[in-house]
Design a protein around this motif. Structure first.
Motif, PDB file in Angstrom:
ATOM      1  N   THR A 220       3.049   0.042  14.781  1.00 25.45           N
ATOM      2  CA  THR A 220       2.646  -0.468  13.718  1.00 25.45           C
ATOM      3  C   THR A 220       3.639  -0.483  12.436  1.00 25.45           C
ATOM      4  OG1 THR A 220       0.317  -0.102  14.239  1.00 25.45           O
ATOM      5  CG2 THR A 220       0.703  -0.606  11.856  1.00 25.45           C
ATOM      6  N   ASP A 277      -9.909  -7.622  -0.775  1.00 30.91           N
ATOM      7  CA  ASP A 277     -10.250  -6.494   0.063  1.00 30.91           C
ATOM      8  C   ASP A 277     -10.226  -6.835   1.466  1.00 30.91           C
ATOM      9  OD1 ASP A 277     -11.458  -4.451   0.902  1.00 30.91           O
ATOM     10  OD2 ASP A 277     -13.604  -4.727   0.533  1.00 30.91           O
ATOM     11  N   SER A 278      -8.963  -6.328   2.102  1.00 30.78           N
ATOM     12  CA  SER A 278      -8.720  -6.277   3.606  1.00 30.78           C
ATOM     13  C   SER A 278      -8.101  -5.218   4.055  1.00 30.78           C
ATOM     14  CB  SER A 278      -7.480  -7.515   3.870  1.00 30.78           C
ATOM     15  OG  SER A 278      -7.240  -7.505   5.281  1.00 30.78           O
ATOM     16  N   PRO A 279      -8.652  -4.925   5.559  1.00 32.86           N
ATOM     17  CA  PRO A 279      -8.023  -3.601   5.750  1.00 32.86           C
ATOM     18  C   PRO A 279      -6.314  -3.624   5.930  1.00 32.86           C
ATOM     19  CG  PRO A 279      -8.952  -4.810   7.691  1.00 32.86           C
ATOM     20  CD  PRO A 279      -9.322  -5.429   6.213  1.00 32.86           C
ATOM     21  N   TYR A 280      -5.900  -4.773   5.916  1.00 37.37           N
ATOM     22  CA  TYR A 280      -4.474  -5.039   5.937  1.00 37.37           C
ATOM     23  C   TYR A 280      -3.641  -4.782   4.394  1.00 37.37           C
ATOM     24  CZ  TYR A 280      -4.882  -6.442  10.602  1.00 37.37           C
ATOM     25  OH  TYR A 280      -4.984  -6.451  12.000  1.00 37.37           O
ATOM     26  N   ASN A 281      -4.541  -4.730   3.481  1.00 41.17           N
ATOM     27  CA  ASN A 281      -3.987  -4.503   2.060  1.00 41.17           C
ATOM     28  C   ASN A 281      -3.540  -3.072   1.662  1.00 41.17           C
ATOM     29  OD1 ASN A 281      -3.443  -4.603  -0.604  1.00 41.17           O
ATOM     30  ND2 ASN A 281      -5.215  -5.971  -1.124  1.00 41.17           N
ATOM     31  N   THR A 282      -2.470  -2.834   1.991  1.00 38.56           N
ATOM     32  CA  THR A 282      -2.192  -1.598   1.623  1.00 38.56           C
ATOM     33  C   THR A 282      -1.850  -1.114   0.319  1.00 38.56           C
ATOM     34  OG1 THR A 282       0.207  -2.128   1.982  1.00 38.56           O
ATOM     35  CG2 THR A 282      -0.847  -1.394   3.876  1.00 38.56           C
ATOM     36  N   HIS A 285      -5.987   0.163   0.498  1.00 36.93           N
ATOM     37  CA  HIS A 285      -6.343   1.173   1.756  1.00 36.93           C
ATOM     38  C   HIS A 285      -5.084   1.882   2.042  1.00 36.93           C
ATOM     39  CE1 HIS A 285     -10.272  -0.887   2.047  1.00 36.93           C
ATOM     40  NE2 HIS A 285      -9.496  -2.094   1.965  1.00 36.93           N
ATOM     41  N   LYS A 286      -5.381   3.212   1.913  1.00 36.63           N
ATOM     42  CA  LYS A 286      -4.429   4.151   2.347  1.00 36.63           C
ATOM     43  C   LYS A 286      -4.213   4.150   3.948  1.00 36.63           C
ATOM     44  CE  LYS A 286      -5.372   7.482  -1.161  1.00 36.63           C
ATOM     45  NZ  LYS A 286      -5.788   9.221  -1.398  1.00 36.63           N
ATOM     46  N   PRO A 289      -1.985  -0.246   8.528  1.00 40.82           N
ATOM     47  CA  PRO A 289      -2.778  -1.372   8.887  1.00 40.82           C
ATOM     48  C   PRO A 289      -3.465  -1.219   9.995  1.00 40.82           C
ATOM     49  CG  PRO A 289      -0.821  -2.267   8.129  1.00 40.82           C
ATOM     50  CD  PRO A 289      -0.712  -0.682   8.360  1.00 40.82           C
ATOM     51  N   PRO A 290      -4.447  -1.698  10.484  1.00 39.29           N
ATOM     52  CA  PRO A 290      -5.327  -1.249  11.858  1.00 39.29           C
ATOM     53  C   PRO A 290      -4.572  -1.812  12.926  1.00 39.29           C
ATOM     54  CG  PRO A 290      -6.164  -3.265  10.511  1.00 39.29           C
ATOM     55  CD  PRO A 290      -5.664  -2.758   9.478  1.00 39.29           C
TER      56      PRO A 290
END
Length: 342
Positions: A220, A277-282, A285-286, A289-290
């Motif tokens: 990743t 708001d996406s889990p890929y938005n670093t 979100h710390k 990415p997923p």
């Protein structure tokens, strides 16, 4: 009156010899006839049958026996004799056995030719050259395959590769025109595994800064590094900064993931994009990415595994690809104004 002199009878051993010669001659004649019949029969059963279907494609699965292949060919009307095929296969193929694959028969062929092709993997289907650049996503790989092979099942590929983002090695490949999507995924994943293992087994890397990190995290991170820098020294520097930020629990704040889930590059992003708001938005979100955001090449993998230590915590790339590093956030803001006009 004179009587003719009677002819004395032949000696017994001479009579026996003549009988032996007669039997020998008969035996030779019979043998010759048998050979001729076998030759004629062999020639007949070697020839393609009238039922031969031109353009037929026969798929030979892995570990298929010659007997099973003979049944398949017989059912498709491509041979006259199953036994003749097996004999021919053993004679021309030796211990090879049947080689798996799709075999195109675009012209009538003798059983000897068919046997040779199937025991030597001569499929008769043209291979197509396809190149996947480093950093291509699964979707980009699928689109490239369709351009190279118009009949390729793109949806089937996307389904088969749904969990393979990051693990499809970018390189040049040669695929048959009727290649199965799952086979493409298998080939690219196999090549990735081979290249990854080769880099990971480097003694310098085995004891380096990524020692103990998971394969998923490494891949990743490499997918981000692939898009963040071009030069290898910069990639190593960027990897060092990102690993350090990750370990400190800081936001990575990298832009390549936005290209993955929004289709926007660094220079297209707006402040509103940074709030998505996406889990890929670093930026929100710390952590990583997923999933990987593309399929990295060897250089990105190697740079990620041998990340360079530095006093820097920030970096940016200008519009010409030049990298600029900063120790503090204030220095980073100065670099943004100087090189990005922001």
């Amino acid at each position: 009156m004179d009587f003719p002199t009677p002819i004395p009878p032949l000696p017994l051993n001479q009579v026996i010899s003549q009988k032996k010669v007669s039997k020998l001659l008969i035996g030779i004649v019979v043998a010759v006839l048998v050979v001729i019949l076998l030759f004629v029969a062999g020639f007949f059963f070697s020839m393609p049958p009238k039922s031969f279907v031109v353009g037929d494609i026969v798929t030979v699965p892995k570990a298929t026996t010659l007997s099973k292949v003979a049944d398949m060919l017989d059912e498709r009307g491509l041979i006259r004799s199953k036994d003749m095929f097996k004999i021919a296969a053993l004679m021309v193929g030796g211990r090879n056995g049947a080689m798996s694959g799709d075999y195109l028969f675009d012209t009538p062929e003798s059983v000897w030719t068919i046997a040779y092709r199937i025991t030597h993997a001569q499929q008769g289907i043209a291979r197509v050259k396809v190149t996947f650049p480093e950093g291509f996503t699964v979707k980009e790989i699928g689109a490239t395959l369709v351009k190279a092979i118009p009949t390729f099942d793109e949806k089937g590929f996307l389904d088969a590769a749904s969990t393979s983002e990051g693990y499809l090695f970018p390189d040049t490949y040669y695929f048959f025109g009727n290649v199965d999507p799952a086979e493409v995924v298998r080939v690219l994943r196999s090549e990735f595994d081979r290249k990854y293992a080769s880099v990971r087994s480097d003694p310098a890397i085995m004891t380096g800064s990524v020692y103990g990190r998971s394969k998923k995290d490494i891949v990743t991170m490499a997918s981000i590094v692939e898009k963040e820098a071009v030069e290898q020294t910069d990639r190593e520097m960027v990897a060092g900064i990102l690993w350090k930020r990750l370990d400190k629990g800081m936001l990575l704040q990298v832009d390549p993931p936005f290209q993955y889930f929004l289709g926007k590059t660094t220079f297209d992003l707006t402040f509103d994009d940074l709030k998505v708001d996406s889990p890929y938005n670093t930026y929100l979100h710390k952590g990583l990415p997923p999933t990987p955001i593309d399929n990295p090449g060897v250089d990105a993998l190697r740079a990620t595994m041998q990340a360079k230590s530095s006093p820097y915590w920030f970096y940016l790339s200008d519009k010409k690809g030049g990298m600029h590093y900063a120790r503090t956030y204030d220095e980073h803001l100065t670099n943004r104004r100087l090189y990005l006009g922001k």
